[in-house]
Design a protein around this motif. Structure first.
Motif, PDB file in Angstrom:
ATOM      1  N   ASN A 206       0.855  -1.193   0.000  1.00 30.52           N
ATOM      2  CA  ASN A 206       0.000   0.000   0.000  1.00 30.52           C
ATOM      3  C   ASN A 206       0.892   1.245   0.000  1.00 30.52           C
ATOM      4  N   THR A 207       1.457   1.515  -1.149  1.00 33.28           N
ATOM      5  CA  THR A 207       2.418   2.609  -1.302  1.00 33.28           C
ATOM      6  C   THR A 207       1.697   3.901  -1.696  1.00 33.28           C
ATOM      7  N   HIS A 208       2.439   4.996  -1.764  1.00 34.20           N
ATOM      8  CA  HIS A 208       1.849   6.259  -2.243  1.00 34.20           C
ATOM      9  C   HIS A 208       1.229   6.051  -3.624  1.00 34.20           C
ATOM     10  N   ASN A 209       1.955   5.353  -4.507  1.00 31.70           N
ATOM     11  CA  ASN A 209       1.415   5.149  -5.870  1.00 31.70           C
ATOM     12  C   ASN A 209       0.140   4.316  -5.852  1.00 31.70           C
ATOM     13  N   TRP A 210       0.117   3.311  -4.984  1.00 35.38           N
ATOM     14  CA  TRP A 210      -1.074   2.443  -4.860  1.00 35.38           C
ATOM     15  C   TRP A 210      -2.297   3.304  -4.507  1.00 35.38           C
TER      16      TRP A 210
END
Ligand SMILES: Cc1ncc(C[n+]2csc(CCOP(=O)(O)OP(=O)(O)O)c2C)c(N)n1
Ligand code: SF4
Ligand SMILES: [Mg+2]
Length: 285
Positions: A206-210
């Motif tokens: 659950n990254t910034h891009n996600w």
């Protein structure tokens, strides 16, 4: 009235570079400035975890509590002195695992506090284990074959527990998050704000891009936050599109309103002025 400079503390910040907690910290400080509050009016309570350091980094009254117990502590502060603005900062493990029971009850009682949950879907401080909001299949130290149960849905849970202010923000959109914090603190009653807060060190999923690919703003799609039914529908959206913003809002009597004799009165004043505790102390000795 406090300025951003007044709210800075001399503590060295130990969060990892790029951590979503920085966005929440700055948004919170900006919200306090916008709300035009004096520093001594505000009390912060935090749990144990990376999020818990919020009380070290904002120059107002702070109580660094124990894991899972943000809500009992914050409730105690509010019930003791209604003249204070009480804001709790919890982690996802802190609130949705260890402190889960407190969550439902504080919401249904409509205690007049704000709860901000730093939801990074992982235990950050203990170096990366699964929490109640971890996605299915998320491999961590505690779930080497992937997290097995489905994640719980705190937003839907808050709505069915009769929450009076239920919102979700994202630490990477500071202007939007600042606005949500302002509205949450202004709300009379329990204001619940779940914030997506990427843990750049231990959550590779659950990254910034996600989040950026999936989130959209409810207010840009004409969501009616006065309808619990519509809010519930939105709370179940998960996948390619995930809503942020205010899902539901309602003015309702608070827990304190049920005690007319202490409404607006600080218990500290009643206890110090009208009660002699010496006989009680003697009995206990
Ligand atoms: C009563 C108790 N149980 C367990 C712990 C160990 N512990 C420390 S921090 C933490 C959880 C951190 O995860 P989270 O609440 O999600 O906060 P984050 O670090 O991700 O901000 C745990 C379980 C503790 N300190 N106290
Ligand atoms: S471990 Fe994760 S949550 Fe903790 S400071 Fe680092 S990036 Fe942030
Ligand atoms: Mg966490």
């Amino acid at each position: 009235m406090a300025t951003l400079a007044d709210l800075k503390t001399p503590k060295r910040n130990t969060w990892c570079p790029g951590c979503g907690n920085f966005g929440i910290l700055m948004a919170f400080k900006k919200a306090l400035v916008q709300l035009d509050l004096d520093r001594d009016q505000v009390v912060l309570v935090s749990g144990i975890g990376c999020h818990g350091k919020m009380v070290n980094y904002v120059n107002v009254n702070g109580f660094h509590g124990i894991h899972g117990r943000v809500l009992p502590l914050a409730t105690g502060v509010e019930l003791a002195n209604p003249n204070l603005i009480v804001v709790g900062f919890a982690g996802d493990a802190d609130c949705y695992d260890e402190g889960w029971g407190h969550f439902s009850h504080a919401i249904r009682k409509n205690i007049n506090i704000t709860l901000i949950v730093h939801n990074n879907m992982v235990l950050g401080l203990t170096t990366g284990q699964a929490t109640a909001t971890s996605q299915r299949g998320f491999k961590t130290k505690s779930t080497p074959f992937g997290s097995i149960p489905p994640p719980l849905n705190p937003i839907a849970h808050a709505l069915v527990s009769n929450g009076t202010f239920v919102a979700r923000g994202y630490s990477g959109d500071m202007t939007h998050l600042t606005g949500l914090i302002v509205e949450a603190v202004k709300h009379r009653g329990f204001a619940f704000l779940d914030v997506f807060q990427p843990c750049v060190t231990f959550n590779y999923l659950n990254t910034h891009n996600w989040f950026k690919e999936k989130i959209y703003k409810l207010e840009e799609e004409g969501h009616d936050y006065t309808s619990r039914q519509k809010a519930l529908e939105k709370s179940l959206e998960w996948g390619d599109r995930i809503p942020i913003g205010i899902l539901y809002r309602e003015d309702k009597s608070t827990y304190r309103d049920g005690f007319p004799h202490v409404r607006g009165v600080s218990l500290t004043k009643i206890l110090t002025e009208d009660v002699d505790i010496n006989p009680l102390l003697e009995r206990m000795m």
